[in-house]
Design an enzyme around this catalytic site. Structure first.
Site, short mmCIF file in Angstrom:
data_model
loop_
_atom_site.label_atom_id
_atom_site.label_comp_id
_atom_site.label_asym_id
_atom_site.label_seq_id
_atom_site.Cartn_x
_atom_site.Cartn_y
_atom_site.Cartn_z
N GLU A 3 91.58 76.95 -1.96
CA GLU A 3 90.60 77.97 -2.32
C GLU A 3 90.11 77.77 -3.76
O GLU A 3 90.91 77.57 -4.67
CB GLU A 3 91.21 79.36 -2.15
CG GLU A 3 90.41 80.51 -2.72
CD GLU A 3 88.97 80.60 -2.21
OE1 GLU A 3 88.77 80.51 -0.99
OE2 GLU A 3 88.06 80.71 -3.05
N THR B 101 82.68 86.37 0.54
CA THR B 101 82.03 87.38 1.37
C THR B 101 83.05 88.31 2.03
O THR B 101 82.76 89.47 2.31
CB THR B 101 81.18 86.66 2.43
OG1 THR B 101 80.24 85.84 1.74
CG2 THR B 101 80.44 87.63 3.32
N HIS C 17 83.47 95.21 15.04
CA HIS C 17 82.41 95.35 16.05
C HIS C 17 82.93 95.13 17.45
O HIS C 17 83.84 94.33 17.65
CB HIS C 17 81.31 94.31 15.79
CG HIS C 17 80.58 94.50 14.50
ND1 HIS C 17 79.78 95.57 14.25
CD2 HIS C 17 80.50 93.72 13.39
CE1 HIS C 17 79.24 95.45 13.05
NE2 HIS C 17 79.67 94.34 12.50
N ARG D 73 75.73 87.20 3.07
CA ARG D 73 76.00 86.67 4.39
C ARG D 73 75.63 85.18 4.38
O ARG D 73 74.61 84.80 3.81
CB ARG D 73 75.14 87.37 5.43
CG ARG D 73 75.28 88.90 5.45
CD ARG D 73 74.18 89.48 6.32
NE ARG D 73 74.05 90.92 6.29
CZ ARG D 73 73.36 91.61 5.38
NH1 ARG D 73 72.75 90.98 4.36
NH2 ARG D 73 73.26 92.92 5.46
N CYS E 234 92.77 109.15 -8.71
CA CYS E 234 91.70 109.36 -7.73
C CYS E 234 92.11 108.81 -6.37
O CYS E 234 91.83 109.42 -5.35
CB CYS E 234 90.41 108.70 -8.19
SG CYS E 234 89.85 109.22 -9.82
N CYS F 185 92.92 106.07 -15.42
CA CYS F 185 94.07 105.20 -15.17
C CYS F 185 93.85 103.76 -15.56
O CYS F 185 94.79 102.96 -15.50
CB CYS F 185 94.42 105.23 -13.68
SG CYS F 185 93.22 104.34 -12.68
C1 LIG Z 1 76.81 92.86 3.55
C2 LIG Z 1 77.70 92.28 4.61
C3 LIG Z 1 78.19 93.10 5.62
C4 LIG Z 1 79.04 92.59 6.59
N1 LIG Z 1 79.57 93.42 7.51
C5 LIG Z 1 80.47 92.95 8.40
C6 LIG Z 1 81.10 93.82 9.30
O1 LIG Z 1 80.89 95.03 9.26
N2 LIG Z 1 81.96 93.31 10.22
C7 LIG Z 1 82.24 91.98 10.27
O2 LIG Z 1 83.01 91.56 11.12
N3 LIG Z 1 81.67 91.12 9.41
C8 LIG Z 1 80.80 91.58 8.46
N4 LIG Z 1 80.22 90.73 7.59
C9 LIG Z 1 80.48 89.32 7.69
C10 LIG Z 1 81.82 88.88 7.15
O3 LIG Z 1 82.06 89.46 5.89
C11 LIG Z 1 81.82 87.38 7.03
O4 LIG Z 1 81.42 86.81 8.24
C12 LIG Z 1 83.17 86.83 6.68
O5 LIG Z 1 83.69 87.45 5.53
C13 LIG Z 1 83.08 85.37 6.45
O6 LIG Z 1 84.33 84.89 6.06
P1 LIG Z 1 84.48 83.40 5.58
O7 LIG Z 1 85.94 83.18 5.41
O8 LIG Z 1 83.74 82.50 6.47
O9 LIG Z 1 83.69 83.34 4.20
P2 LIG Z 1 84.12 83.73 2.73
O10 LIG Z 1 84.83 85.00 2.67
O11 LIG Z 1 82.93 83.58 1.89
O12 LIG Z 1 85.19 82.63 2.36
C14 LIG Z 1 84.84 81.32 2.00
C15 LIG Z 1 85.78 80.89 0.91
O13 LIG Z 1 85.58 79.52 0.66
C16 LIG Z 1 85.74 79.30 -0.71
N5 LIG Z 1 85.07 78.06 -1.04
C17 LIG Z 1 83.75 77.80 -0.97
N6 LIG Z 1 83.51 76.54 -1.36
C18 LIG Z 1 84.70 76.00 -1.66
C19 LIG Z 1 85.09 74.71 -2.14
N7 LIG Z 1 84.20 73.73 -2.34
N8 LIG Z 1 86.40 74.47 -2.37
C20 LIG Z 1 87.33 75.46 -2.16
N9 LIG Z 1 87.00 76.68 -1.70
C21 LIG Z 1 85.70 76.94 -1.46
C22 LIG Z 1 85.10 80.52 -1.32
O14 LIG Z 1 85.56 80.72 -2.65
C23 LIG Z 1 85.53 81.62 -0.39
O15 LIG Z 1 86.71 82.25 -0.79
C24 LIG Z 1 79.36 91.21 6.59
C25 LIG Z 1 78.87 90.40 5.59
C26 LIG Z 1 78.07 90.92 4.58
C27 LIG Z 1 77.60 90.06 3.48
#
Ligand SMILES: Cc1cc2nc3c(=O)[nH]c(=O)nc-3n(C[C@H](O)[C@H](O)[C@H](O)COP(=O)(O)OP(=O)(O)OC[C@H]3O[C@@H](n4cnc5c(N)ncnc54)[C@H](O)[C@@H]3O)c2cc1C
Ligand SMILES: Cc1cc2nc3c(=O)[nH]c(=O)nc-3n(C[C@H](O)[C@H](O)[C@H](O)COP(=O)(O)OP(=O)(O)OC[C@H]3O[C@@H](n4cnc5c(N)ncnc54)[C@H](O)[C@@H]3O)c2cc1C
Lengths: 330, 467
Positions: free
Chosen positions: B44, B53, B62, B323, B414, B454
């Site tokens: 990471e 995200t 969902h 997203r 809080c 706090c």
């Molecule tokens: C506004 C919003 C609302 C949403 N609402 C919902 C919801 O209600 N329900 C739901 O199920 N989903 C929801 N989602 C979607 C959900 O949040 C994402 O689909 C999910 O978090 C994606 O997870 P991920 O692990 O793919 O991405 P991320 O959480 O972005 O993780 C990717 C990780 O990779 C790391 N990384 C990137 N590049 C590198 C690199 N080169 N080397 C090492 N590490 C790297 C980053 O630092 C990060 O920690 C929402 C998203 C948004 C933005």
């Protein structure tokens, strides 16, 4: 809750100036059981961390902590029980509160309850200042505690948002921490403190005061790198800084009032009170910052004394609660 | 148990390296941890899991009722929701099945409701039904005037996204996965049939590679020679309202979706706040997680229509998430057998819900690609600290406080976070390396005062712990 409820005559929530002043007036050894609860580990309320002056009187100026000690001493000498590290969580009945401390959960019943829970400064997000969420964003309350109570390091270049008394207190704390005050920024057309204080700050410390100016955005990832400000005439500039302090813009800590369904004052949203500081619920009173967010400590102290008179009248009067008439000092 | 945040990475080769410790990468690492013969690294870029995200979304579990029927996303959301609901129950992740109402505000939207109900059936969700205004207003007395009807989707739930990610990571690490933080992968090449990743903490070798880099999945994919998709960050800004507003709302209130997206919703959170958002803005800066005056104004305007009383309440905080949208309508999960590589891209707005199903899918793809998983074991269950209001918090548990008075000592007033919880978080399997990480593990400083009372005390506990 564990155990049976415990009874006291008067339960005061908050050991700030208002609560302590009320306790000092109400308590008398062996006569009335007056208990003051405060969720912090030390009594005194906000003055605990106001290490600058600004308390006491013209003839006897005091720092905040000295002022708090004075009020605490008076309450304890009068015979009030002041318990710190104890939170009033919520209501257990019209005149009963559920409390929590290291000893556990306990319900306390009283013949009268005084809400003296104070006020806090509105933080950045609640002011809808947009931008990133970096480190280095404070209110005066947090800044003072960080610097004066915990000797923590703040940043090196600080912007203070606001130009009222509390903002100048924040500026003092910034200087005490050895940081540079970049600017004070206010939406108003002039400083809201005394002319003397503003002049002194400007001349002695060369603090630029930006009037008619709004902080519109925070910048920086990780640590704050600057704030964007907009002048009323539309000009925007960026001020480089690693710390910003949002001062003033007080909101009452009215959680208990709201959870209890008490009527709220439409302007402050603190509990609504009548001329005797009685809220809409019989037996529940309020005093201090929770009624007048942003007023000086002396006002809260005065109101604490005033509420004591009203509470005593209620307890001595015919409409006493729990069907008993507590013996209170005349 | 290995979690590293500095120093050079181990020189020995791993069987699998998962890049990205978001909710998806952590779920994949956890799934691989079932196979004790595999040596797995979770790599990471940032100083904590779930800092991308995964920490900044709407936190809805969902049902998938409105997914594109037949798509991979539809299937994984449907399966993932079931799996996460069960997993949450056994792991102490707060979930509340509050249900959703898709509210129609004009005739056109009203006419769309039956189609949405049919679509739900095609997505194997049979419980959606249309409710008339009297029932709608009985269910939501504070709903703004003028609603013509709604689709009730009782299965939609709210969940804690922070605990979910942490639970996966904790279980993975306890079962032998090495979590390497502060390790951004900057180059990727192949040598002697294996992957060589150049990171900000040196070289890491692995036989198989999983790209779960979220917003940066396209960049990493290009390093491996693929140009399958481009990630366009689509920002969603959200406003968190004071807990005193919680009683204004019972369900998740969704707008009827339009071509422009799912629209702005109002939902309770498991922490007892109300959430208003998100916006949907296509940007090109993958770091643009700031809020804007326009975005917040738009949200307040929408909120005023749906739940007018909400705007009188104090705002606790504001945040924005990005997203990982792509030019495609579905997830981009692709195996590249020749390269011993799986891309997990385009996990846009449902990745939290689908995470466990994505993990199972990706593990199967790795096996298809030739990875010998070896035997599988059952994972030791985890029990996460409860951050949800629907379940007893430590400050409410007399037996816990009697055994340890630190749970009776509140630090963050809080949110009613006790010193015991902060101590536990600092000593946990995946400890926080910053105050934000501590907040996501305990809620300390997440409340209405934002640190006025706090902030300094919490920092003191954190720094005093030698962090
Ligand atoms: C506004 C919003 C609302 C949403 N609402 C919902 C919801 O209600 N329900 C739901 O199920 N989903 C929801 N989602 C979607 C959900 O949040 C994402 O689909 C999910 O978090 C994606 O997870 P991920 O692990 O793919 O991405 P991320 O959480 O972005 O993780 C990717 C990780 O990779 C790391 N990384 C990137 N590049 C590198 C690199 N080169 N080397 C090492 N590490 C790297 C980053 O630092 C990060 O920690 C929402 C998203 C948004 C933005
Ligand atoms: C940063 C700052 C600087 C200031 N500087 C000055 C100055 O220089 N001079 C001046 O005159 N005034 C100053 N003021 C104003 C002054 O501090 C207030 O007027 C005064 O403290 C109000 O007293 P109070 O007792 O009503 O509330 P507080 O002092 O706020 O005390 C309220 C107490 O209630 C406790 N409490 C709240 N809820 C609960 C609960 N549920 N259970 C248990 N305990 C609870 C809190 O812990 C707190 O200790 C300043 C205010 C601030 C914020």
């Amino acid at each position: 809750m564990t155990g049976p409820p415990r009874d006291v005559d008067v339960l005061i929530v908050g050991a700030g100036p208002a609560g302590l002043a009320a306790a000092a007036r109400l308590a008398a050894p062996g006569v009335a059981r007056v208990e003051v609860l405060d969720r912090e580990q030390q009594a005194g309320g906000v003055p605990r961390h106001c290490h600058h002056g600004g308390f006491g009187t013209w003839t006897h100026p005091l720092t905040g902590p000295a002022y708090a000690r004075l009020l605490l001493g008076a309450a304890v000498r009068a015979g009030a029980v002041v318990r710190t590290g104890v939170t009033a969580l919520d209501w257990a009945g019209p005149l009963a509160l559920n409390t929590l401390g290291p000893h556990g959960l306990e319900t306390i019943r009283a013949a009268a309850v005084v809400l003296a829970t104070g006020a806090r400064e509105r933080p950045r997000a609640a002011r809808l200042v947009s931008g990133t969420r970096p480190d280095g964003v404070y209110t005066t309350g947090e800044l003072q505690q960080a610097v004066h109570l915990y000797r923590q390091r703040i940043g090196t270049r600080v912007v203070v948002v606001g130009a009222e008394d509390v903002s100048y207190a924040a500026a003092d704390t910034v200087r005490a921490a050895g940081a540079e005050l970049v600017a004070m920024v206010t939406e108003l057309d002039r400083s809201q403190t005394t002319t003397a204080r503003a002049q002194y700050a400007r001349l002695r410390h060369r603090v630029p005061l930006l009037t008619d100016t709004t902080v519109t955005e925070l910048l920086g990832h990780g640590r704050l790198s600057g704030v964007r400000v907009r002048h009323r005439d539309g000009r925007t500039v960026q001020l480089a800084c690693d710390t910003v302090v949002f001062t003033g813009d007080f909101v009452p800590d009215h959680e208990l009032a709201r959870r209890g369904g008490l009527d709220l004052a439409p302007d402050t949203r603190g509990p609504a009170v009548d001329g005797t500081l009685h809220t809409s619920r019989p037996g529940v009173f309020a005093a201090g910052g929770v009624l007048h967010p942003g007023e000086r400590a002396a006002t809260a102290t005065r109101e604490g004394s005033q509420v004591a008179t009203a509470v005593r009248e209620l307890l001595e009067g015919p409409r006493s609660f729990h069907g008993k008439r507590p013996d209170l000092p005349q | 148990m290995t979690v590293t945040a500095n120093g050079p990475l181990p020189s020995r080769s791993y069987d699998v390296a998962v890049v990205g410790a978001g909710v998806v990468g952590c779920a994949i690492a956890r799934e691989l941890a079932r196979h004790p013969n595999l040596r797995v690294a979770l790599v990471e870029a940032q100083d904590d899991v779930g800092q991308g995200t995964s920490k900044a979304n709407t936190a809805i579990l969902h049902t998938g009722f409105d997914a594109v029927p037949g798509s991979l996303e539809a299937r994984l959301v449907r399966e993932g929701a079931r799996q996460l609901t069960a997993y949450a129950g056994e792991s102490g992740i707060p979930v509340e099945p509050v249900g959703a109402l898709l509210v129609a505000w004009d005739e056109e939207q009203l006419a769309a409701l039956p189609h949405l109900a049919e679509k739900a059936v095609r997505n194997e969700y049979a419980d959606a039904r249309i409710v008339e205004p009297p029932e709608l207003y009985a269910r939501e007395p504070h709903l703004g005037p003028g609603a013509l009807g709604a689709l009730h989707v009782p299965g939609e739930s709210i969940v804690c996204p922070w605990t979910t990610t942490l639970a996966y990571a904790t279980q993975a690490v306890r079962h032998g996965v090495d979590l390497h933080l502060n390790s951004r992968v900057e180059q990727a090449s192949r040598q002697d049939g294996g992957h060589v990743l150049t990171t900000t903490r040196g070289t890491l070798r692995a036989r198989y590679l999983v790209n779960a880099a979220g917003l940066h999945a396209d960049t990493l994919d290009r390093l491996l020679g693929h140009h399958d998709f481009t990630v366009t960050p689509r920002r969603g800004q959200l406003i968190v309202f004071d807990k005193l507003a919680r009683d204004l709302l019972r369900h998740i209130l969704l707008p009827v979706p339009t071509a422009l997206g799912k629209g702005v919703l109002v939902t309770p959170t498991v922490y007892g706040n109300l959430l208003l958002g998100p916006t949907a803005e296509d940007l090109d800066d993958k770091r643009a997680t700031g809020s804007t005056a326009e975005g917040l104004a738009l949200l307040r305007e929408k909120g005023a229509r749906v739940l007018p009383a909400l705007l009188d309440e104090e705002i606790t905080t504001v945040y924005a998430g990005l997203r990982a949208a792509t030019e495609y309508d579905d997830y981009r999960i692709t195996a590249h057998p020749g390269q011993a590589y799986v891309t997990v891209g385009g996990i846009r707005s449902t990745g939290l819900t689908a995470s466990l199903a994505i993990a199972a899918h990706v593990t199967a793809l790795l096996a298809d690609t030739g990875l010998d998983l070896g035997p599988a074991v059952d994972l030791e269950p985890v029990r996460m600290p409860n951050l949800g209001e629907a379940f007893p918090r430590p400050y409410q548990r007399a037996e816990l406080i009697a055994a340890d008075p630190e749970y009776g000592t509140i630090v963050c007033h809080c949110e009613r976070v006790t010193r015991g919880e902060i101590r536990d978080a600092l000593a946990s399997t995946v400890p926080p390396l910053g105050l934000d990480g501590l907040r996501r593990r305990t809620r300390a400083r997440a409340g209405r005062c934002q640190g006025f009372y706090c902030g300094a005390a919490v920092r003191e506990l954190f720094e005093g712990a030698g962090a």
